[in-house]
Design a protein around this motif. Structure first.
Motif, PDB file in Angstrom:
ATOM      1  N   GLY A 121      -9.955  31.719  10.545  1.00  0.00           N
ATOM      2  CA  GLY A 121     -10.873  32.039   9.575  1.00  0.00           C
ATOM      3  C   GLY A 121     -11.975  30.771  10.091  1.00  0.00           C
ATOM      4  N   SER A 122     -12.178  30.268  11.059  1.00  0.00           N
ATOM      5  CA  SER A 122     -13.215  29.281  11.708  1.00  0.00           C
ATOM      6  C   SER A 122     -14.486  29.756  11.856  1.00  0.00           C
ATOM      7  N   VAL A 123     -15.373  29.517  10.944  1.00  0.00           N
ATOM      8  CA  VAL A 123     -16.903  30.027  11.407  1.00  0.00           C
ATOM      9  C   VAL A 123     -17.122  29.532  12.811  1.00  0.00           C
ATOM     10  N   ALA A 124     -17.070  28.469  13.030  1.00  0.00           N
ATOM     11  CA  ALA A 124     -17.383  27.522  14.582  1.00  0.00           C
ATOM     12  C   ALA A 124     -16.892  28.288  15.298  1.00  0.00           C
ATOM     13  N   GLU A 144     -26.124  29.225  12.131  1.00  0.00           N
ATOM     14  CA  GLU A 144     -25.215  30.340  12.814  1.00  0.00           C
ATOM     15  C   GLU A 144     -25.517  31.534  12.208  1.00  0.00           C
ATOM     16  N   ALA A 145     -25.664  31.665  10.873  1.00  0.00           N
ATOM     17  CA  ALA A 145     -26.170  32.807  10.098  1.00  0.00           C
ATOM     18  C   ALA A 145     -27.478  33.516  10.776  1.00  0.00           C
ATOM     19  N   ARG A 162     -21.171  39.641  13.505  1.00  0.00           N
ATOM     20  CA  ARG A 162     -21.103  40.467  12.201  1.00  0.00           C
ATOM     21  C   ARG A 162     -20.366  39.726  11.346  1.00  0.00           C
ATOM     22  N   TRP A 163     -19.298  39.099  11.918  1.00  0.00           N
ATOM     23  CA  TRP A 163     -18.277  38.175  11.242  1.00  0.00           C
ATOM     24  C   TRP A 163     -18.906  36.855  10.856  1.00  0.00           C
ATOM     25  N   VAL A 164     -19.668  36.205  11.675  1.00  0.00           N
ATOM     26  CA  VAL A 164     -20.609  35.142  11.203  1.00  0.00           C
ATOM     27  C   VAL A 164     -21.419  35.204  10.380  1.00  0.00           C
ATOM     28  N   LEU A 165     -22.219  36.499  10.486  1.00  0.00           N
ATOM     29  CA  LEU A 165     -23.256  36.679   9.326  1.00  0.00           C
ATOM     30  C   LEU A 165     -22.728  36.919   8.075  1.00  0.00           C
ATOM     31  N   GLU A 166     -21.571  37.462   8.056  1.00  0.00           N
ATOM     32  CA  GLU A 166     -20.707  37.468   6.755  1.00  0.00           C
ATOM     33  C   GLU A 166     -20.330  36.489   6.014  1.00  0.00           C
ATOM     34  N   LEU A 167     -19.883  35.434   6.818  1.00  0.00           N
ATOM     35  CA  LEU A 167     -18.861  34.404   6.181  1.00  0.00           C
ATOM     36  C   LEU A 167     -19.685  33.057   6.608  1.00  0.00           C
ATOM     37  N   ALA A 168     -20.598  32.801   7.280  1.00  0.00           N
ATOM     38  CA  ALA A 168     -21.235  31.728   7.437  1.00  0.00           C
ATOM     39  C   ALA A 168     -22.248  31.476   6.285  1.00  0.00           C
TER      40      ALA A 168
END
Length: 237
Positions: free
Chosen positions: A64-67, A102-103, A90-96
């Protein structure tokens, strides 16, 4: 006699401590932190293959780490692994956090790859109003290594990132220089920006750029304003 009496006490104490230890969770291994740190260092060094492998390993322990997802996306983008890059961004864009760098980078990459529609948040009326608030940034990127003759930085990727507290805080732009090292960011919202050539790892340039409405700013990227002599956004770890 005393020694013989002490032995059962010692054994009993040993069994008691063992029982206590068995009821406590085992210390967590430190491999996760080591993998994440090593991955970042490999990314800085430009060893993208090793960085990708380490980021994947670290994500197995902390999915679950955005970094970590962001670092993996950057690493595999340099390896031209488009499917994996797209999945991670896509994962970063959704959760950051929506306003995070980052987003913004994730969104820009997905848009440029044709995997995300270009945002059209400005109505024609708003776009007309903002026309008077736009500016242009252009220039030439040349760099000298080891005291050699400066050479144009061909096909160098540049990122222009709006800064918090500025009217341009939500702006994200990127492009590649041409064969002569020239670049041009046309019609960007006036405000404060960070201009850099890398979103992760050690860049050549990391400059603060202030753009005023209607301005056409010229900026030469050279050894004189590289991070070796000027770094407007120093980062510590």
């Amino acid at each position: 006699m005393i020694r013989g009496a002490l032995r059962p006490v010692s054994l009993a104490l040993g069994f008691f401590l063992a029982a206590c230890n068995a009821s406590q969770p085992a210390p967590q291994p430190k491999a996760q932190a080591t993998d994440a740190t090593s991955a970042f260092e490999a990314l800085q060094a430009g060893d993208y293959q090793r960085a990708a492998e380490l980021y994947r390993h670290a994500l197995a322990a902390e999915p679950g780490s955005v970094a970590l997802h962001y670092g993996l996306a950057v690493a595999v983008s340099y390896l031209r692994l488009k499917d994996e890059t797209a999945r991670e961004f896509r994962w970063v864009l959704e959760l950051a956090p929506p306003g995070s760098e980052e987003a913004g980078v994730a969104r820009t990459w997905l848009v440029n790859a044709g995997l995300l529609p270009l945002p059209s948040t400005r109505s024609p009326a708003v776009a007309g109003q903002l026309g008077n608030q736009e500016a242009t940034l252009e220039g030439h990127a040349v760099f000298s290594e080891d005291g050699k003759t400066p050479k144009p930085m061909r096909r160098l990727q540049l990122f222009l990132v709006g800064q918090p507290g500025s009217p341009a805080k939500d702006e994200r732009h990127n492009l590649r220089t041409d064969e002569d090292g020239r670049f041009r960011f046309p019609k960007v919202l006036a405000g404060s920006y960070k201009l850099t050539n890398r979103v992760a790892g050690q860049p050549i340039w990391r400059l603060r750029v202030e753009l005023t409405p209607g301005e056409r700013k010229q900026l030469e990227l050279t050894s004189d304003n590289s991070v070796a002599t000027r770094d407007d956004f120093p980062e510590t770890r």
